[in-house]
Enzyme design. Structure first.
Site, PDB file in Angstrom:
ATOM      1  N   LYS A 169      -5.669   3.429  -2.488  1.00 35.80           N
ATOM      2  CA  LYS A 169      -6.098   2.134  -2.997  1.00 35.80           C
ATOM      3  C   LYS A 169      -7.388   1.585  -3.240  1.00 35.80           C
ATOM      4  O   LYS A 169      -7.808   0.942  -4.288  1.00 35.80           O
ATOM      5  CB  LYS A 169      -5.273   1.073  -2.183  1.00 35.80           C
ATOM      6  CG  LYS A 169      -4.021   1.159  -1.916  1.00 35.80           C
ATOM      7  CD  LYS A 169      -2.956   0.982  -2.794  1.00 35.80           C
ATOM      8  CE  LYS A 169      -1.617   1.169  -2.320  1.00 35.80           C
ATOM      9  NZ  LYS A 169      -1.266   2.486  -1.611  1.00 35.80           N
TER      10      LYS A 169
ATOM     11  N   GLY B  94      -7.223   6.465   1.344  1.00 30.58           N
ATOM     12  CA  GLY B  94      -8.386   5.633   0.367  1.00 30.58           C
ATOM     13  C   GLY B  94      -7.700   5.895  -1.102  1.00 30.58           C
ATOM     14  O   GLY B  94      -8.336   5.526  -2.162  1.00 30.58           O
TER      15      GLY B  94
ATOM     16  N   ASP C 219      -2.321  -2.911   2.822  1.00 32.93           N
ATOM     17  CA  ASP C 219      -1.462  -2.050   2.548  1.00 32.93           C
ATOM     18  C   ASP C 219      -0.883  -1.581   3.757  1.00 32.93           C
ATOM     19  O   ASP C 219      -1.455  -0.505   4.455  1.00 32.93           O
ATOM     20  CB  ASP C 219      -2.086  -0.706   1.645  1.00 32.93           C
ATOM     21  CG  ASP C 219      -1.068   0.308   1.224  1.00 32.93           C
ATOM     22  OD1 ASP C 219       0.355   0.071   1.261  1.00 32.93           O
ATOM     23  OD2 ASP C 219      -1.464   1.480   1.067  1.00 32.93           O
TER      24      ASP C 219
ATOM     25  N   CYS D 118       5.260   0.727   2.158  1.00 35.79           N
ATOM     26  CA  CYS D 118       6.168   1.641   1.381  1.00 35.79           C
ATOM     27  C   CYS D 118       7.435   1.834   2.344  1.00 35.79           C
ATOM     28  O   CYS D 118       8.023   2.778   2.721  1.00 35.79           O
ATOM     29  CB  CYS D 118       5.467   3.091   1.446  1.00 35.79           C
ATOM     30  SG  CYS D 118       4.787   3.514   3.106  1.00 35.79           S
TER      31      CYS D 118
HETATM   32  N1  SAM Z   1      -4.147   2.116   1.827  1.00 33.59           N
HETATM   33  C1  SAM Z   1      -3.968   3.540   2.027  1.00 33.59           C
HETATM   34  C2  SAM Z   1      -3.789   4.339   0.466  1.00 33.59           C
HETATM   35  O1  SAM Z   1      -3.566   3.713  -0.144  1.00 33.59           O
HETATM   36  O2  SAM Z   1      -4.404   5.379   0.933  1.00 33.59           O
HETATM   37  C3  SAM Z   1      -2.568   3.802   2.890  1.00 33.59           C
HETATM   38  C4  SAM Z   1      -2.739   2.795   4.260  1.00 33.59           C
HETATM   39  S1  SAM Z   1      -1.506   3.222   5.340  1.00 33.59           S
HETATM   40  C5  SAM Z   1       0.017   2.567   4.492  1.00 33.59           C
HETATM   41  C6  SAM Z   1      -1.695   2.238   6.448  1.00 33.59           C
HETATM   42  C7  SAM Z   1      -2.991   2.126   7.161  1.00 33.59           C
HETATM   43  O3  SAM Z   1      -2.815   1.194   8.296  1.00 33.59           O
HETATM   44  C8  SAM Z   1      -3.200   3.545   7.923  1.00 33.59           C
HETATM   45  O4  SAM Z   1      -4.433   4.239   7.499  1.00 33.59           O
HETATM   46  C9  SAM Z   1      -3.074   3.038   9.502  1.00 33.59           C
HETATM   47  O5  SAM Z   1      -4.148   3.897  10.090  1.00 33.59           O
HETATM   48  C10 SAM Z   1      -3.645   1.673   9.548  1.00 33.59           C
HETATM   49  N2  SAM Z   1      -3.214   0.983  10.504  1.00 33.59           N
HETATM   50  C11 SAM Z   1      -2.494   1.159  11.512  1.00 33.59           C
HETATM   51  N3  SAM Z   1      -2.223   0.419  12.413  1.00 33.59           N
HETATM   52  C12 SAM Z   1      -2.948  -0.717  11.913  1.00 33.59           C
HETATM   53  C13 SAM Z   1      -3.375  -2.098  12.712  1.00 33.59           C
HETATM   54  N4  SAM Z   1      -2.835  -2.566  13.737  1.00 33.59           N
HETATM   55  N5  SAM Z   1      -4.121  -2.915  11.878  1.00 33.59           N
HETATM   56  C14 SAM Z   1      -4.823  -2.336  10.719  1.00 33.59           C
HETATM   57  N6  SAM Z   1      -4.503  -1.192  10.243  1.00 33.59           N
HETATM   58  C15 SAM Z   1      -3.710  -0.245  10.917  1.00 33.59           C
END
Ligand code: SAM
Length: 449
Positions: free
Chosen positions: A118, A116, A180, A233
């Site tokens: 972003k 959460g 993200d 990242c």
């Molecule tokens: N935006 C979040 C933050 O700022 O706290 C961090 C996001 S993290 C980099 C990426 C997110 O993408 C994770 O929560 C993960 O569970 C989700 N994710 C994993 N595989 C995915 C997929 N195939 N499609 C969409 N989201 C996915």
């Protein structure tokens, strides 16, 4: 710190990559602690460790801390007064401010949103008239996302638990989409050396294919002239510049130039912006902003609308007279009342129609006879009337409350009351003649002694 095989070689030629400085920054990592204040709830000037604070240059509410507090023992953290966020990721604010009109009502999707960081940033910077869809595909992660959204307190956020593919159903709906993306995570090697075990050139390729799939799935829901913010990242070009080049080649999009001051140490990699820990105070990060060409108007709803039950007239009157301030729309689902930002019936109806909604707006509570049993979400929301009874707690009492222990309060008052720490509500208590009931949510209580 030993990097995975092939990692450093894979970065040769990456824009702004300096092998010696990069290696040095990983061998003797500097501890960076940073938070972003939720200025809708809390004035940073009231933070008790003022002398610890130094501004993150690209953020209006982000600060570096000179020391790491034990966040779990700070009531303000539980109350959503600030969010512990890595500084580089706060750059989303700068990118959005320079690519969309953030003073207008916007429909924004944060597609990969858990936990959460972003989404809470979006919620604190966009006008309250905007509608933010905060989506997480992994069910268990959607729960922590919901918790952070509730604590942040906005009444214009919907938490969904859907696959990116499902967003194709909302053709041309969003003014801005943030992706993200899940990535190989090399930007966080300093904070999480365990991530190195997972890293390999094959993992980077797999991530890059997944990123393309996610973008391909979600882009139909962006309106023309709408903005896509893509970030990771990772340091790998395959997940960053090459993805943006693929977007520019396959979709009708233009890159947006951001006016980044040179002294911030951010590398303009065309296409995109790179963050290296040897050049600035933050971890590895990449971001690019793109605009979809064309000038088709934003889509209005199509197909069957889900009818949303509104609260009854008497419920609305009672809520407005006794509990709520500000202007919100009031709805009812399975006896629970909730508030959402006004004039957003169409958005809400579309979202409820198409998605698995885990949370929407602010849950106000339920009537038991004539009495409202207020929900914790209401205490977190800033929608409560200033006249409502509230009791100030000292830090130790606040921690007892957050542990869901009995709080002793000397008062003649009987009934529902907010408990407040440092001007920020922590939750509800109900004062009876012989005891005080603590309504802090059990699943969020402090367990650590
Ligand atoms: N935006 C979040 C933050 O700022 O706290 C961090 C996001 S993290 C980099 C990426 C997110 O993408 C994770 O929560 C993960 O569970 C989700 N994710 C994993 N595989 C995915 C997929 N195939 N499609 C969409 N989201 C996915």
């Amino acid at each position: 710190m030993g990097f995975p095989d092939h990692f450093l070689e894979s970065l040769n030629g990456a824009p702004g990559f300096d092998k010696a400085e990069f290696t040095e920054a990983h061998q003797s990592p500097q501890d960076i602690f940073s938070i972003r204040f939720n200025t809708r709830k809390f004035n940073p000037e009231n933070f008790e460790h003022q002398h610890w604070l130094a501004r993150v240059p690209w953020s209006t509410a982000g600060y570096y801390l000179a020391e790491r507090p034990q966040f779990v023992f700070d009531p303000l953290w539980h109350a959503g007064a600030y969010y512990v966020q890595e500084p580089s990721g706060m750059f989303l604010e700068f990118a959005l401010r320079h690519s969309v009109d953030t003073s207008e009502k916007l429909r924004v999707l944060d597609l990969c949103a858990a936990p959460g960081g972003k989404s809470t940033l979006l919620q604190s910077m966009l006008p309250e008239s905007s509608v933010i869809v905060s989506n997480e595909v992994i069910k268990a992660r959607a729960s922590i996302l919901r918790e952070n959204i509730v604590k942040a307190g906005g009444h214009n956020v919907v938490v969904t638990n859907n696959d990116p593919q499902d967003f194709g159903r909302l053709d041309g709906f969003f003014d801005a989409i943030v992706v993200d993306a899940p990535c190989s995570g090399s930007g966080l090697f300093r904070k999480d050396p365990a991530a190195m075990i997972e890293w390999s050139p094959q993992a980077v390729n797999m991530c890059s294919l997944r990123q393309q799939r996610i973008l391909n799935d979600v882009l139909p829901s962006l309106r023309t002239a709408g903005v896509l913010i893509y970030c990771t990242c990772s340091f790998s070009r395959e997940e960053n510049e090459e993805i943006v080049e693929w977007l520019l080649k396959n979709f009708d999009m233009d890159l947006i130039d951001l006016p980044v001051p040179q002294e911030w140490g951010i590398v303009e990699s065309r296409p995109g912006y790179r963050f290296y820990p040897n050049r600035l105070k933050g971890e590895g990060f990449f971001l690019a902003a793109l605009r979809l060409r064309g000038d088709k108007p934003q889509r209005v709803s199509r197909g069957r609308k889900q009818s949303i039950q509104t609260a009854s007239r008497s419920e609305k009157e009672q809520l407005k007279a006794e509990w709520l301030k500000g202007s919100v729309s009031l709805y009812k689902f399975a006896n629970r009342l909730f508030a959402f930002t006004p004039d957003a019936d169409e958005e809400l109806s579309e979202i409820l129609n198409h998605f698995f909604v885990r949370h929407a707006g602010v849950v106000i509570g339920e009537f038991a006879g004539k009495e409202l049993v207020p929900d914790h979400n209401l205490a977190m929301s800033g929608l409560t009337r200033d006249e409502l009874p509230s009791i100030l707690l000292k830090k130790q009492e606040a921690l007892q409350y957050l542990r869901k222990e009995e709080v002793k309060i000397d008062t003649a008052f009987k009934g529902w009351s907010l408990v407040v720490f440092n001007d920020v509500p922590l939750g509800w208590i109900k004062i009876l003649s012989n005891r005080i009931n603590n309504y802090y949510p059990k699943e969020w209580r402090i367990l650590k002694q």
